[in-house]
Scaffold this motif. Sequence first.
Motif, short mmCIF file in Angstrom:
data_model
loop_
_atom_site.label_atom_id
_atom_site.label_comp_id
_atom_site.label_asym_id
_atom_site.label_seq_id
_atom_site.Cartn_x
_atom_site.Cartn_y
_atom_site.Cartn_z
N SER A 12 68.95 51.81 22.84
CA SER A 12 69.37 50.41 22.88
C SER A 12 70.89 50.32 22.89
O SER A 12 71.47 49.46 23.58
N TRP A 66 71.91 51.00 26.36
CA TRP A 66 71.59 49.87 27.23
C TRP A 66 72.60 48.74 27.05
O TRP A 66 73.05 48.12 28.02
N LEU A 81 63.86 44.53 27.42
CA LEU A 81 65.28 44.33 27.74
C LEU A 81 65.64 44.95 29.08
O LEU A 81 66.41 44.37 29.86
N VAL A 82 65.10 46.14 29.34
CA VAL A 82 65.41 46.81 30.61
C VAL A 82 64.70 46.09 31.76
O VAL A 82 65.29 45.90 32.83
N GLN A 89 63.98 42.94 31.95
CA GLN A 89 64.67 41.68 32.22
C GLN A 89 65.82 41.87 33.19
O GLN A 89 66.14 40.97 33.97
N ASP A 90 66.45 43.02 33.17
CA ASP A 90 67.61 43.27 34.02
C ASP A 90 67.23 43.91 35.35
O ASP A 90 67.97 43.77 36.33
N GLN A 92 66.80 36.58 30.67
CA GLN A 92 68.01 37.41 30.74
C GLN A 92 67.98 38.54 29.72
O GLN A 92 67.50 38.36 28.60
N SER A 93 68.53 39.69 30.09
CA SER A 93 68.64 40.82 29.17
C SER A 93 69.94 40.66 28.37
O SER A 93 70.99 41.16 28.76
#
Length: 675
Positions: free
Chosen positions: A212, A215, A280-281, A283-284, A614-615
């Motif tokens: 994380s 990231w 999170l990944v 989302q991007d 959104q990330s």
Amino acid sequence: MADNLLAHETSPYLLQHKDNPVHWMPWGDEAFARASAENKPILLSVGYAACHWCHVMAHESFEDPGTADLMNEHFISVKVDREERPDVDRIYMDALHRLGEQGGWPLTMFLTPEGDPFWGGTYFPKETLYGRPSFRHVLTEIARIYHEEHDKVRHNTQALRDAIANPVTPEAPAPLAMPIVAEAARHALRLVDRDNGGIQGAPKFPQTPLFSLLWRNWLRTREPDYREAVETTLFNICQGGIYDHLGGGFSRYAVDNAWLVPHFEKMLYDNAQLLELMMLVWQDTDEPLLRLRIEETVDWVSREMIAESGAFAASLDADSEGEEGRYYVWTRDEIEALLEPDLAELFCRVYNVTPEGNWEGKTILNRLGSLALADPETEHRLAEARDILLAHRNKRVRPGWDDKVLADWNGLMIAALANAGAAFARPDWIELAVRAFDAIRRHLWTQDRLHHGLRLGQARHPATADDFAHLIRAAIVLHEITAEQAYLDDAERLADMLDRDYWDTEKGGYFFTSARTEHLITRLRTAQDDATPNGNATMLANLARLHALTGKIAYRDRTQALIDAFTGEVLANVFAHASFLNAFEDAAELVQAVTVGPPDAPETRALRQAVFAQSIPARLLMSIADTSHLPDGHPAAGKPMKDGKPTLYLCRGQHCSLPITDPASLADAFRIVSG
């Protein structure tokens, strides 16, 4: 007195040992009093229900009458479930580390009747093996030393007690700042296995907080090495044997360096953390593999991990029918007998199924040969094959299910599910999270006390700081997503309780245990991650959000006090404090998304959904009818709707974006504000 006193316990792990010939006692007054009265040392054995080597030592030694006779003659034997009593486990694991041992479970420690440790280890074989002494030899020698070399025992106990109670706190060479966080990410990147992902070498743990951190650095810098490191790690985990390709969910770690051979237990906390990072990944990147694994993991949680209360169960065992991994592995003959020939051939080719197998003559299903998904038609056929094999697997003897509910692990999964449900526009996932939080509120939170665990309708043991921290985070996330004030009120009440009984008034920071917890020789205080994110780290992020949500100065002051308390420790070993570094970004660079307008208006919902897409790990979403409801001094205070339409403001520090009414423009605005 009964020979073995575990039959009335609620922990599945303790109940696994209720029929041992060992005279086990649970942790508590009675065990200490008996040890003192009989002048015997305490043999403390700590493990957990899903632990393979705990089962091995149980079968070899604790079920053996001869070994049990030695234990019963010379020791008061105390059995502890590390998940039920993480406070006990942490103290004596710390003691083992200070003895120069690596640690692990089962944890075997020898204590005085007062609870002071003087020697220990982990797994001991029944017979001398691989240079490790036999458990019987250890028992005999420790008993002799305790009675014949009392000065040595006293010296060891005093040294260990002093070291545990008074750890050296490094001085901070500089204030913690975002350039230091970025430098830590650069150092961490050098440790990554660029071919297989994860940290170089074996065994391989997901190390979610560390990835994380990488990231987040990708999101700040857009330097491709960070993105590639995280994606390579997640893709290999998602396609490796550590993932259950039929039933969903991830095992705790892989014993090899390629994520092929898992230690087969599935833990709630690992899956919660991986769910957050994958989301999170995704989302991007909009990566289809991650979307699929997120959906499958949530399906597994909803199908297999909901306890009777509606909250989430702790784990699934590594063993079934006395063998590690038996439930999960296959032979080619089994697969060919269940699938049509052409489908069997396709499945075996994709999932690396060979006549000789890839692990002890059997096959651990994996797709490491090609990390990318196949074309839609092929994936559809593979899904049909998986359904057939899963239906057959469901007829096997299942691994043990540890259905105890733990407050901290539930907090992790509630937040992960709620965030994933918001990102995927899946209200059913959010409802799973809401039901679990409500169950925690009903069963573990009584008046002004929070309990750590629940099983068979009994709430037991004082909560740890981690319990409070992860539940506060879950409440804040649910407040963001539902816009219900009750969750913010819950977060504040829990924070008040944590401050009252856990804050270190001398050095700052939260002790792991309450001032009211009994039978412990010390109270530990650290910001270092364990298998889960550290409670002090999580509270750093929580307090920053509570200050933004309420404007209360006390939260801001406590945020800074946490930073001051642990900066020296964090800078001395940044890799063990990834969660604290991530939380520092939340405190220093919090991105507040403020929607202004009728909460149920379609335009407001569209803006909120665009935010969830959104990330932005350091995100806080606030939904208000008008900005007069914002705390005094908030950067968006006084800002109106634009042209009478629901409007979004993105704020960082004391600066906000121009008003946004078009959800399509949100991604670029987020990048400007977060950059």
